[in-house]
Enzyme design. Structure first.
Site, PDB file in Angstrom:
ATOM      1  N   HIS A 122       0.973  -1.239  -0.017  1.00 36.16           N
ATOM      2  CA  HIS A 122       0.021  -0.109  -0.013  1.00 36.16           C
ATOM      3  C   HIS A 122       1.023   1.296   0.061  1.00 36.16           C
ATOM      4  CE1 HIS A 122      -2.890   2.749   1.830  1.00 36.16           C
ATOM      5  NE2 HIS A 122      -3.746   1.968   1.705  1.00 36.16           N
ATOM      6  N   ASP A 199       3.303  -3.878   8.126  1.00 37.00           N
ATOM      7  CA  ASP A 199       2.234  -3.103   7.770  1.00 37.00           C
ATOM      8  C   ASP A 199       0.851  -4.050   8.034  1.00 37.00           C
ATOM      9  OD1 ASP A 199      -0.198  -2.038   6.811  1.00 37.00           O
ATOM     10  OD2 ASP A 199       0.447  -1.557   4.907  1.00 37.00           O
ATOM     11  N   GLN A 202      -4.488  -4.840   7.486  1.00 34.48           N
ATOM     12  CA  GLN A 202      -5.223  -5.917   6.813  1.00 34.48           C
ATOM     13  C   GLN A 202      -5.292  -7.280   7.703  1.00 34.48           C
ATOM     14  OE1 GLN A 202      -7.746  -5.377   4.908  1.00 34.48           O
ATOM     15  NE2 GLN A 202      -6.954  -3.271   4.078  1.00 34.48           N
ATOM     16  N   LYS A 225     -10.343  -0.387  10.752  1.00 35.87           N
ATOM     17  CA  LYS A 225     -10.550  -1.715   9.788  1.00 35.87           C
ATOM     18  C   LYS A 225     -10.821  -2.856  10.679  1.00 35.87           C
ATOM     19  CE  LYS A 225      -7.328   0.170   6.349  1.00 35.87           C
ATOM     20  NZ  LYS A 225      -8.124   0.272   5.199  1.00 35.87           N
ATOM     21  N   CYS A 365      -4.612   2.540  -3.652  1.00 42.91           N
ATOM     22  CA  CYS A 365      -3.542   2.832  -3.054  1.00 42.91           C
ATOM     23  C   CYS A 365      -2.357   1.915  -3.125  1.00 42.91           C
ATOM     24  CB  CYS A 365      -3.449   3.190  -1.541  1.00 42.91           C
ATOM     25  SG  CYS A 365      -4.824   4.540  -1.161  1.00 42.91           S
TER      26      CYS A 365
HETATM   27  N1  PMP Z   1      -1.797  -0.713   4.358  1.00 37.75           N
HETATM   28  C1  PMP Z   1      -2.827  -1.335   4.079  1.00 37.75           C
HETATM   29  C2  PMP Z   1      -2.536  -2.788   3.800  1.00 37.75           C
HETATM   30  C3  PMP Z   1      -4.187  -0.979   3.976  1.00 37.75           C
HETATM   31  O1  PMP Z   1      -5.222  -1.789   3.665  1.00 37.75           O
HETATM   32  C4  PMP Z   1      -4.452   0.510   4.459  1.00 37.75           C
HETATM   33  C5  PMP Z   1      -5.757   1.213   4.270  1.00 37.75           C
HETATM   34  N2  PMP Z   1      -6.396   0.918   3.196  1.00 37.75           N
HETATM   35  C6  PMP Z   1      -3.380   1.158   4.972  1.00 37.75           C
HETATM   36  C7  PMP Z   1      -2.065   0.715   5.070  1.00 37.75           C
HETATM   37  C8  PMP Z   1      -3.514   2.601   5.651  1.00 37.75           C
HETATM   38  O2  PMP Z   1      -4.350   2.650   6.633  1.00 37.75           O
HETATM   39  P1  PMP Z   1      -5.057   3.731   7.079  1.00 37.75           P
HETATM   40  O3  PMP Z   1      -5.661   4.662   5.972  1.00 37.75           O
HETATM   41  O4  PMP Z   1      -5.848   3.392   8.253  1.00 37.75           O
HETATM   42  O5  PMP Z   1      -3.810   4.863   7.980  1.00 37.75           O
END
Ligand code: PMP
Length: 409
Positions: A122, A199, A202, A225, A365
Site C-alpha cells: 500500500h 504493515d 489488513q 478496519k 493505493c
Molecule cells: N496498509 C494497508 C495494507 C491498508 O489496507 C491500508 C488502508 N487501506 C493502510 C495501510 C492505511 O491505513 P490507514 O488509512 O488507516 O492509515
C-alpha cells in the site's frame, strides 16, 4: 459454513437500504462497520467521562485516563504484546509507519543503505520510506511477486543483503488478499541485522496476531478496519527498538522536562504520543477489540476463509472475470480483486451500487502493484465477520447483470 449471521443485529447500518435494495457491504478492507458496543462506548465516554487525560487530579480526568489506558491494555493483550507500553496510539496505520520512518529510519539510515519492500505494498508502506530515503540517501529495493500473486520468497536472498537496514512489508495485501511471508521476511531481516516493520492494517483485523510469535520489531494497524472508529490506530514496537527511536512529533504530553533549548522525553509509550490523543476513539478501539475477542479471532478467520472460498468459486462461474490473488484460502484473506471483461472497474462499481452492493474500484493505493498486474484498476469485494453467503449471491447476480448491460458477449 460457520454461521455468524446473528452478529449482524449488532451493526445498525446493515439494516439500511441503498437504491431501494438491502445494503450489501463488501468494502471492509477500506473500512469496517461499527457494532453498537463500539458506538455506545464512545457515546458513554462523551456523555459521562469526557476530560483530558494524564493531567487532571479530578475524578473525571482520572476516569478518562483509566478508560484511555484501559484501551491500551486491551489492544496490547489482543496482539499478545509483552506490556501495554509497547503499544503507542497513532492516528492509524499510515501515521504509525511514518512514526517509524521518521523516528527510526531518519536516525539510522545512511547513503547506500537499503529499505526492502515488496511490490504489493500500500502507498502507506512505500511513500514514507521514499521521503526518508530522499533525506538520508538510502535506496528502496523490492521483493517481487510470483505468477500466483505471492511474495517470491526465493528472491529474499537476492534482495535482503547486508545493505538492507529496514525490511517493511504487509502482513496481508489489501488488493490481492495475499498473506505475507512473515516468518521468512522477519528471519531474513534479522540475519542481516535489519529491523522488520509489518504493515498489519489488513492482518490484525482478520487473522489472529501474536507479535511475540512473529518476532518483528514494529507492527502497525488501524482501528477503523477492525470495527473501531477512524482517527486511531496503533504502533506496536519492541521496547528496545522504541528506546532507540526518536519521537517524530514533539509537543505536550511527550516530555519529561523542557528547557529553553532542549528537552528530555517521557517514558514509553507517552514519548510517542504528542498532544491530546484521540481519547474517545481509543475507547471505541478498546470496545472493538473486546467485541472481536468475544467472537474469537480463530472464528473470524475461519468464517472469512469459508466465505472467501465461496466467493472465489462463485466468481469463477462468471465468464470473462479475472481474479487477482491466490486461490488457496490458507494463503489469503478476504479481499478479492477482479476485473470483468473490459468494463472499467469504476463503471462496474456504479452498476453494482444500483443493486445495493458496495465494492471499491480503483488502484487501492497500490499503484506499483497495478503496474505489476498490468491493469489501471480493479474492482474489489472484501469480506468481514458480518458478511453472509447470500451477499455473495447478490454480488454474483449483479455481475451477471453488468455483463448484460455492457453487452459483454
Ligand atoms: N496498509 C494497508 C495494507 C491498508 O489496507 C491500508 C488502508 N487501506 C493502510 C495501510 C492505511 O491505513 P490507514 O488509512 O488507516 O492509515
Amino acid at each position: 459454513m460457520l454461521d455468524l449471521s446473528h452478529l449482524r443485529a449488532d451493526f445498525p447500518i446493515l439494516d439500511r437500504q441503498v437504491h431501494g435494495k438491502p445494503l450489501v457491504y463488501l468494502d471492509s478492507a477500506a473500512t469496517t462497520q461499527k457494532p453498537v458496543q463500539v458506538l455506545d462506548a464512545m457515546d458513554d465516554y462523551y456523555r459521562h467521562h469526557n476530560a483530558n487525560v494524564h493531567r487532571g487530579a479530578y475524578t473525571m480526568a482520572e476516569e478518562a485516563t483509566e478508560l484511555y489506558e484501559g484501551a491500551r491494555r486491551r489492544v496490547a493483550r489482543f496482539i499478545n504484546a509483552a506490556a501495554p507500553e509497547e503499544v503507542v496510539f497513532t492516528r492509524g496505520t499510515t501515521s504509525a509507519i511514518n512514526a517509524v520512518a521518521y523516528g527510526w529510519g531518519l536516525h539510522h539510515l545512511q547513503p547506500g543503505d537499503r529499505i526492502a519492500l515488496t511490490t504489493m505494498e500500500h502507498h502507506a508502506n512505500i511513500v514514507p520510506w521514499q521521503l526518508v530515503a530522499r533525506v538520508t540517501g538510502a535506496e528502496l529495493t523490492y521483493l517481487p511477486l510470483t505468477a500466483d500473486f505471492r511474495v517470491d520468497v526465493g528472491a529474499i536472498g537476492d534482495v535482503i543483503d547486508s545493505r538492507v537496514k529496514i525490511v517493511a512489508f504487509s502482513g496481508m495485501s489489501n488488493v490481492l488478499g495475499t498473506i505475507g511471508p512473515l516468518a521468512e521476511a522477519v528471519a531474513a531481516a534479522r540475519a542481516v541485522g535489519a529491523i522488520s516493520v509489518i504493515d498489519a492494517a489488513q492482518l490484525v483485523p482478520h487473522h489472529p496476531t501474536d507479535v511475540r510469535a512473529i518476532g518483528a520489531d514494529f507492527l502497525a494497524f488501524s482501528a477503523h478496519k477492525m470495527l473501531g472508529p477512524t482517527g486511531v490506530g496503533a504502533l506496536w514496537g519492541r521496547r528496545d527498538r522504541f528506546e532507540e527511536m526518536e519521537p517524530a512529533e514533539g509537543g505536550g504530553e511527550m516530555i519529561r522536562d523542557v528547557q529553553l533549548h532542549s528537552s528530555t522525553w517521557a517514558d514509553l509509550p507517552h514519548k510517542f504520543e504528542a498532544g491530546t490523543p484521540p481519547i474517545a476513539e481509543a475507547v471505541g478501539f478498546g470496545a472493538a477489540v473486546d467485541y472481536l475477542e468475544a467472537v474469537g479471532m480463530d472464528r473470524v478467520r475461519d468464517h472469512e476463509r469459508e466465505i472467501t472460498r465461496y466467493a472465489l468459486d462463485r466468481l469463477a462461474e462468471i465468464p470473462d472475470l479475472t481474479v487477482y490473488g491466490p486461490d488457496d484460502t490458507a494463503q489469503r484473506g478476504g479481499a478479492v480483486s477482479f476485473t470483468l471483461a473490459d468494463i472499467h472497474p469504476h463503471d462496474l462499481a456504479t452498476i453494482l451500487d444500483q443493486s445495493g452492493v458496495a465494492v471499491r474500484a480503483g488502484h487501492h493505493c497500490a499503484k506499483p502493484l497495478m503496474r505489476v498486474l498490468d491493469v489501471p484498476a480493479t474492482a474489489r469485494a472484501s469480506f468481514y465477520l458480518y458478511n453472509v453467503p447470500g451477499e455473495v449471491d447478490v454480488l454474483v447476480a449483479a455481475l451477471h447483470e453488468a455483463r448484460r448491460l455492457f453487452g459483454v458477449a
